[in-house]
Write an enzyme that holds these catalytic residues in place. Structure first.
Site, PDB file in Angstrom:
ATOM      1  N   ASP A 146       0.826  -1.205   0.000  1.00  7.44           N
ATOM      2  CA  ASP A 146       0.000   0.000   0.000  1.00  7.44           C
ATOM      3  C   ASP A 146       0.861   1.256   0.000  1.00  7.44           C
ATOM      4  O   ASP A 146       0.532   2.250  -0.660  1.00  7.44           O
ATOM      5  CB  ASP A 146      -0.931   0.019   1.217  1.00  7.44           C
TER       6      ASP A 146
ATOM      7  N   HIS B  64       4.119   6.059  -2.989  1.00  5.24           N
ATOM      8  CA  HIS B  64       5.360   6.769  -3.317  1.00  5.24           C
ATOM      9  C   HIS B  64       6.202   6.080  -4.383  1.00  5.24           C
ATOM     10  O   HIS B  64       7.183   6.655  -4.857  1.00  5.24           O
ATOM     11  CB  HIS B  64       6.208   7.018  -2.067  1.00  5.24           C
TER      12      HIS B  64
ATOM     13  N   HIS C 136       4.302   9.934  -5.138  1.00  5.48           N
ATOM     14  CA  HIS C 136       4.976  10.818  -4.194  1.00  5.48           C
ATOM     15  C   HIS C 136       6.470  10.505  -4.236  1.00  5.48           C
ATOM     16  O   HIS C 136       6.885   9.363  -4.032  1.00  5.48           O
ATOM     17  CB  HIS C 136       4.449  10.598  -2.783  1.00  5.48           C
TER      18      HIS C 136
ATOM     19  N   ASP D  13       8.660  16.336  -4.667  1.00  6.63           N
ATOM     20  CA  ASP D  13       7.742  17.052  -3.786  1.00  6.63           C
ATOM     21  C   ASP D  13       8.394  18.308  -3.207  1.00  6.63           C
ATOM     22  O   ASP D  13       7.739  19.346  -3.044  1.00  6.63           O
ATOM     23  CB  ASP D  13       7.264  16.144  -2.652  1.00  6.63           C
TER      24      ASP D  13
END
Length: 224
Positions: A53, A58, A151, A156
């Site tokens: 998950d 990411h 991500h 980021d």
């Protein structure tokens, strides 16, 4: 010249107190809230499995961190890059909490909360009642999100640096910064007069804002 560090982490989960670990940390040096060309980026062996998950969020898998240094090995370089300067992050308590847990494991003190600058808090103050995730802010400021399929801590950081410039009005202050300080500033070197930006507001955002305003008691602008 004011130096600060903008940083982000990626982790195996959401709770460092239940065994989740940092697997990536990235940071960008800022001078007067504008990024320079100095960055820090490390993938880290979390000494545990990365749940599927988390990887779907990411994009980092167990194979990506196999053979990478453990946090104890990168901590001295990370702390040296941080220095004693303010630390900027989005939802900063999350990233501070994870780094504090990692520092605690190796016998180092936690980060000083007095150094924390939370861009989520800044965004909520400027856009009350509206979505203020990094994605939402990028869309609001018309910042290109096409590369953000997952991500990624360094990406980021770069996106958040653009958001932070918008939140602080830093573009205007950065016009002559490089010449004055002998620094190389990235991405935000502009000339001429800054053009006002039209900020479109969706019906959902407008409704959320109206609902928030309705909660304010005895609002000055409603008095007759």
């Amino acid at each position: 010249m004011t130096r600060s560090i903008l940083f982000d982490t990626e982790t195996t989960g959401l709770d460092p107190l239940h065994g989740d670990r940092v697997i990536e940390v990235a940071a960008i040096e800022l001078h007067n809230d504008l990024p320079t060309n100095r960055t820090f980026h490390r993938l880290i062996d979390p000494e545990r499995d990365i749940p599927g998950d988390a990887s779907r969020i990411h994009g980092i898998t167990n194979a990506d961190v196999a053979g990478k240094p453990k946090f104890a090995e990168i901590a001295p370089d990370l702390l040296a890059f941080f220095g004693d300067d303010p630390l900027v992050a989005h939802n900063a308590a999350f990233d501070f909490g994870f780094l504090d847990a990692e520092f605690g494991r190796i016998g180092r003190p936690p980060l000083d909360r007095g150094r924390m600058i939370d861009t989520l808090v800044l965004a909520k103050a400027r856009f009350p009642g509206m979505p203020n995730s990094l994605d939402a802010l990028c869309r609001r400021f018309e910042i290109d999100l096409s590369a953000r399929t997952t991500h990624n801590a360094l990406l980021d950081c770069k996106l958040l640096a653009e958001v932070y410039v918008e939140l602080t009005g830093g573009r205007q202050r950065g016009f002559d910064l490089a010449a004055d300080a002998g620094l190389t500033l990235v991405e935000y070197q502009h000339s001429g007069t800054r053009t006002a930006r039209f900020m479109p507001v969706s019906d959902d955002d407008r409704a959320a804002h109206d609902a928030f305003v309705a909660t304010i008691k005895d609002a000055v602008w409603r008095r007759e």
